[in-house]
Every structure is written in C-alpha cells, then in structure tokens.
Design a protein around this motif. Structure first.
Motif, PDB file in Angstrom:
ATOM      1  N   PRO A 253       6.940   2.584   1.231  1.00  0.00           N
ATOM      2  CA  PRO A 253       5.591   2.015   1.314  1.00  0.00           C
ATOM      3  C   PRO A 253       4.892   2.383   2.622  1.00  0.00           C
ATOM      4  N   THR A 254       3.577   2.526   2.546  1.00  0.00           N
ATOM      5  CA  THR A 254       2.779   2.781   3.742  1.00  0.00           C
ATOM      6  C   THR A 254       2.567   1.497   4.530  1.00  0.00           C
ATOM      7  N   PHE A 255       2.214   0.427   3.823  1.00  0.00           N
ATOM      8  CA  PHE A 255       2.090  -0.908   4.406  1.00  0.00           C
ATOM      9  C   PHE A 255       2.646  -1.909   3.410  1.00  0.00           C
ATOM     10  N   GLY A 256       2.877  -3.121   3.894  1.00  0.00           N
ATOM     11  CA  GLY A 256       3.357  -4.180   3.019  1.00  0.00           C
ATOM     12  C   GLY A 256       4.861  -4.354   3.100  1.00  0.00           C
ATOM     13  N   GLU A 257       5.345  -5.332   2.351  1.00  0.00           N
ATOM     14  CA  GLU A 257       6.774  -5.662   2.359  1.00  0.00           C
ATOM     15  C   GLU A 257       7.302  -5.808   0.944  1.00  0.00           C
ATOM     16  N   ILE A 258       8.599  -5.509   0.787  1.00  0.00           N
ATOM     17  CA  ILE A 258       9.292  -5.733  -0.475  1.00  0.00           C
ATOM     18  C   ILE A 258      10.544  -6.548  -0.183  1.00  0.00           C
ATOM     19  N   TRP A 259      10.652  -7.684  -0.849  1.00  0.00           N
ATOM     20  CA  TRP A 259      11.811  -8.558  -0.721  1.00  0.00           C
ATOM     21  C   TRP A 259      12.561  -8.559  -2.052  1.00  0.00           C
ATOM     22  N   VAL A 260      13.869  -8.391  -2.000  1.00  0.00           N
ATOM     23  CA  VAL A 260      14.711  -8.456  -3.193  1.00  0.00           C
ATOM     24  C   VAL A 260      15.808  -9.482  -2.931  1.00  0.00           C
ATOM     25  N   GLU A 261      15.903 -10.465  -3.811  1.00  0.00           N
ATOM     26  CA  GLU A 261      16.879 -11.543  -3.656  1.00  0.00           C
ATOM     27  C   GLU A 261      16.809 -12.155  -2.253  1.00  0.00           C
ATOM     28  N   ASN A 262      15.574 -12.404  -1.807  1.00  0.00           N
ATOM     29  CA  ASN A 262      15.296 -13.041  -0.523  1.00  0.00           C
ATOM     30  C   ASN A 262      15.724 -12.210   0.679  1.00  0.00           C
ATOM     31  N   ARG A 263      15.882 -10.905   0.475  1.00  0.00           N
ATOM     32  CA  ARG A 263      16.209 -10.011   1.579  1.00  0.00           C
ATOM     33  C   ARG A 263      15.114  -8.959   1.699  1.00  0.00           C
ATOM     34  N   LEU A 264      14.666  -8.734   2.913  1.00  0.00           N
ATOM     35  CA  LEU A 264      13.634  -7.730   3.160  1.00  0.00           C
ATOM     36  C   LEU A 264      14.263  -6.345   3.153  1.00  0.00           C
ATOM     37  N   ILE A 265      13.758  -5.442   2.295  1.00  0.00           N
ATOM     38  CA  ILE A 265      14.338  -4.098   2.219  1.00  0.00           C
ATOM     39  C   ILE A 265      13.404  -3.031   2.799  1.00  0.00           C
ATOM     40  N   THR A 266      12.248  -3.442   3.271  1.00  0.00           N
ATOM     41  CA  THR A 266      11.343  -2.533   3.972  1.00  0.00           C
ATOM     42  C   THR A 266      11.240  -2.969   5.429  1.00  0.00           C
TER      43      THR A 266
ATOM     44  N   TYR B 299       0.858  -1.186   0.000  1.00  0.00           N
ATOM     45  CA  TYR B 299       0.000   0.000   0.000  1.00  0.00           C
ATOM     46  C   TYR B 299       0.893   1.234   0.000  1.00  0.00           C
ATOM     47  N   LYS B 300       0.487   2.257  -0.747  1.00  0.00           N
ATOM     48  CA  LYS B 300       1.178   3.528  -0.717  1.00  0.00           C
ATOM     49  C   LYS B 300       0.166   4.649  -0.768  1.00  0.00           C
ATOM     50  N   ASP B 301       0.176   5.463   0.283  1.00  0.00           N
ATOM     51  CA  ASP B 301      -0.724   6.608   0.370  1.00  0.00           C
ATOM     52  C   ASP B 301       0.089   7.898   0.326  1.00  0.00           C
ATOM     53  N   PHE B 302      -0.453   8.891  -0.346  1.00  0.00           N
ATOM     54  CA  PHE B 302       0.069  10.248  -0.269  1.00  0.00           C
ATOM     55  C   PHE B 302      -1.033  11.088   0.373  1.00  0.00           C
ATOM     56  N   GLY B 303      -0.977  11.220   1.695  1.00  0.00           N
ATOM     57  CA  GLY B 303      -2.070  11.867   2.403  1.00  0.00           C
ATOM     58  C   GLY B 303      -3.348  11.055   2.258  1.00  0.00           C
ATOM     59  N   SER B 304      -4.396  11.685   1.738  1.00  0.00           N
ATOM     60  CA  SER B 304      -5.671  10.987   1.555  1.00  0.00           C
ATOM     61  C   SER B 304      -5.762  10.270   0.209  1.00  0.00           C
ATOM     62  N   LEU B 305      -4.693  10.382  -0.604  1.00  0.00           N
ATOM     63  CA  LEU B 305      -4.693   9.745  -1.922  1.00  0.00           C
ATOM     64  C   LEU B 305      -4.103   8.345  -1.812  1.00  0.00           C
TER      65      LEU B 305
END
Length: 303
Positions: free
Chosen positions: A53-66, A8-14
């Motif tokens: 990111p506002t919520f959620g996770e991003i994994w790159v090459e099996n490593r969590l970057i968030t 999830y990605k929010d910019f204020g109310s957007l």
C-alpha cells in the motif's frame, strides 16, 4: 479478522485505490464487485501484501501487517503532545484530561483508561514493533486463489499440494500427503493426484488450486476472480467447490463477476468504482435498492 483503514495504492501517477476502508468479521463472506479497472484485485492483493500500500493500514486478526500510517493516529499523537504540554505547565492530570476531552481532541477514548504515559506507549507498541514483526506469520494464515491458477507446471498435482505444507509449515511428508489426499477428494480431484497441470482442464486446475490453498490451513481465503479464466461450462464446477467451502464458516473475500453467485453466498456486497468503495450492503439490499447512481448503472448492464 480483517481491517483495512484508509487504503491508498498508486502505480506512479495512476491512483488505483483511494481511501478504501473495510471491516470483515470472522466467518463473513464478502463479494467485491465493480467494473474492470476499479481496483478490486489490487485491494485483494494488498490485503495479502502482494502489493504494498502507498498509504493506509491493513490489520489481520488484530495484527498490523503494514507499516503504521501516522495520519491515522494523528488524534492520539496530538492528544499526547497536548497532555504533556499541559502537565509540564503545571496542570494536574485531571484538569489536563478534562480539557482535552472538552476540546474533542481525541476520538480514541480508550486513551484515558489509564495514565497517559502507559496508554500512549501501549498504543505505540501495538501499532509499531510487535505487530509489524509478526506480519509474516499472520500472512501465512491468509490463503489466496488466483485467476490463472499459479500451479507449479513441473510438479504433479500431489507435489503441488504438499510443497508448501512441508517447506513452510514443516509438516511431515506422510502427514502432508494424507491431508492432500483428503482435500483432493473433497474437490473431486484425487484421481488426478499424479497428473501434471498441463494435462488438466481449467476447471480442474482451479479446483486443485483451491485445495492447495486449503492445505495451508488458512483462517482467511482470498479469491481473485477464480472463474474469469474458465470456459463457461467449467465455471459451475469451481463455484460449487467455493459454495461448499462457504458453508464451513471460512472467512472469505471474493472478487467476482458472477453476480448470481455473489448474491447467493455473500453476507455483504462491496461495490468499487475508480478505487473508491461506493457501497457496502447485504446482497438483498444492494441488488434491489442500490444507493448510488453508479451502482444502478452497473447493475443495469450486468444483470
């Protein structure tokens, strides 16, 4: 290579991204398409943490970057707490695990491959400290090519090429120059090595930008609408460079409005609308038999 989980990605109310999940294997070429304002570029920029990111996770090459998102690991946490309560009340390991399984509290069955304490601590270590501390080194393996080139205007083409390899990768100057010459030649820009960006056409700038990204030897390249700022006659020269790169086995995510090109080079097409990933399918399937009415309407307008 990339796992986007519940992003999830929010910019204020957007609300720009709303629960996007995407898996990319090594060597895959994914084209991300959709109407303007659908969240395509924000998704790409989030993968490289140019947007947080506002919520959620991003994994790159099996490593969590968030930062880890507790909601995504709720089942593991709940099962762990249930196990602790059961064993504290006198139940045996076997009985506690059997009751948790029968209650379907846990989706990640690997939790039960060893004793609860070791398995849970291993999971926490994986999703917390070790992974996040390594985010910077992982991001260095993700290159990005921007819509508006982003070349340093006060540096020559060669200086643009060698700056990051020397400063970030600590490559020697002679080695960096040799690598840069090879890459510039591969994109047909070696003759412009001493030129400044303001003397180049849009297509030439973008070819230099692609070569500059490759100079960092990334495992993954993200292309954010690489041809949208170009005159029509310059589009082909840039697409030809990307097409050659696609043939090398590089993992690539491409936000594009070039439908013919996306159909030709992609392994999968991801269609976004209003921040939601509506379809994810091979090009032959997506362009011939899209499942959603929204995708059908979009294709009717752009094809």
């Amino acid at each position: 290579m990339i796992d986007v989980k519940g992003l999830y990605k929010d910019f204020g109310s957007l609300h720009v991204l709303r629960g996007v999940s995407l898996h990319v294997d090594e060597g895959e070429i994914i084209s991300i398409i959709g109407p303007s304002g659908s969240g395509k570029s924000t998704l790409l920029r989030s993968i490289n943490l140019l947007e947080k990111p506002t919520f959620g996770e991003i994994w790159v090459e099996n490593r969590l970057i968030t930062q880890p998102d507790p909601y995504l690991h709720f089942d593991v946490i709940r099962a762990s707490n249930t196990y602790k309560a059961m064993t504290a009340a006198g139940k045996s390991d076997e009985d506690a695990i059997r009751e948790i399984k029968e209650g379907d509290l846990l989706k990640e069955k690997g939790f039960f491959q060893r004793k609860e304490g070791a398995a849970y601590q291993q999971l926490l270590k994986k999703i917390m400290a070790d992974s996040f501390e390594d985010a910077y080194s992982v991001r260095r393996k993700v290159g990005m090519v921007f819509q508006h080139f982003n070349l340093f205007p006060h540096k020559t083409v060669m200086e643009n090429m060698i700056y990051a390899p020397i400063k970030v990768n600590k490559v020697g100057k002679e080695e960096a120059i040799a690598k840069a010459r090879s890459l510039l030649e591969s994109v047909g820009m070696l003759a412009k090595a001493d030129a400044y960006p303001d003397t180049l056409s849009g297509g030439q700038k973008q070819r230099v930008a692609i070569a500059r990204t490759l100079a960092m030897e990334p495992d993954i390249v993200l292309f954010d609408e690489p041809t949208s700022a170009l005159d029509p006659e310059m589009v082909k020269e840039v697409l030809d460079v990307i097409k050659r790169l696609a043939g090398t086995g590089m993992t690539m995510l491409l936000v594009t409005h070039e439908m013919g090109f996306a159909r030709e080079v992609s392994d999968r097409i991801c269609f976004l609308d209003e921040g939601v990933l509506i379809e994810d399918a091979p090009p032959a399937v997506f362009f011939s038999t899209p499942k959603s009415e929204r995708a059908k309407t979009f294709l009717d307008k752009v094809l």
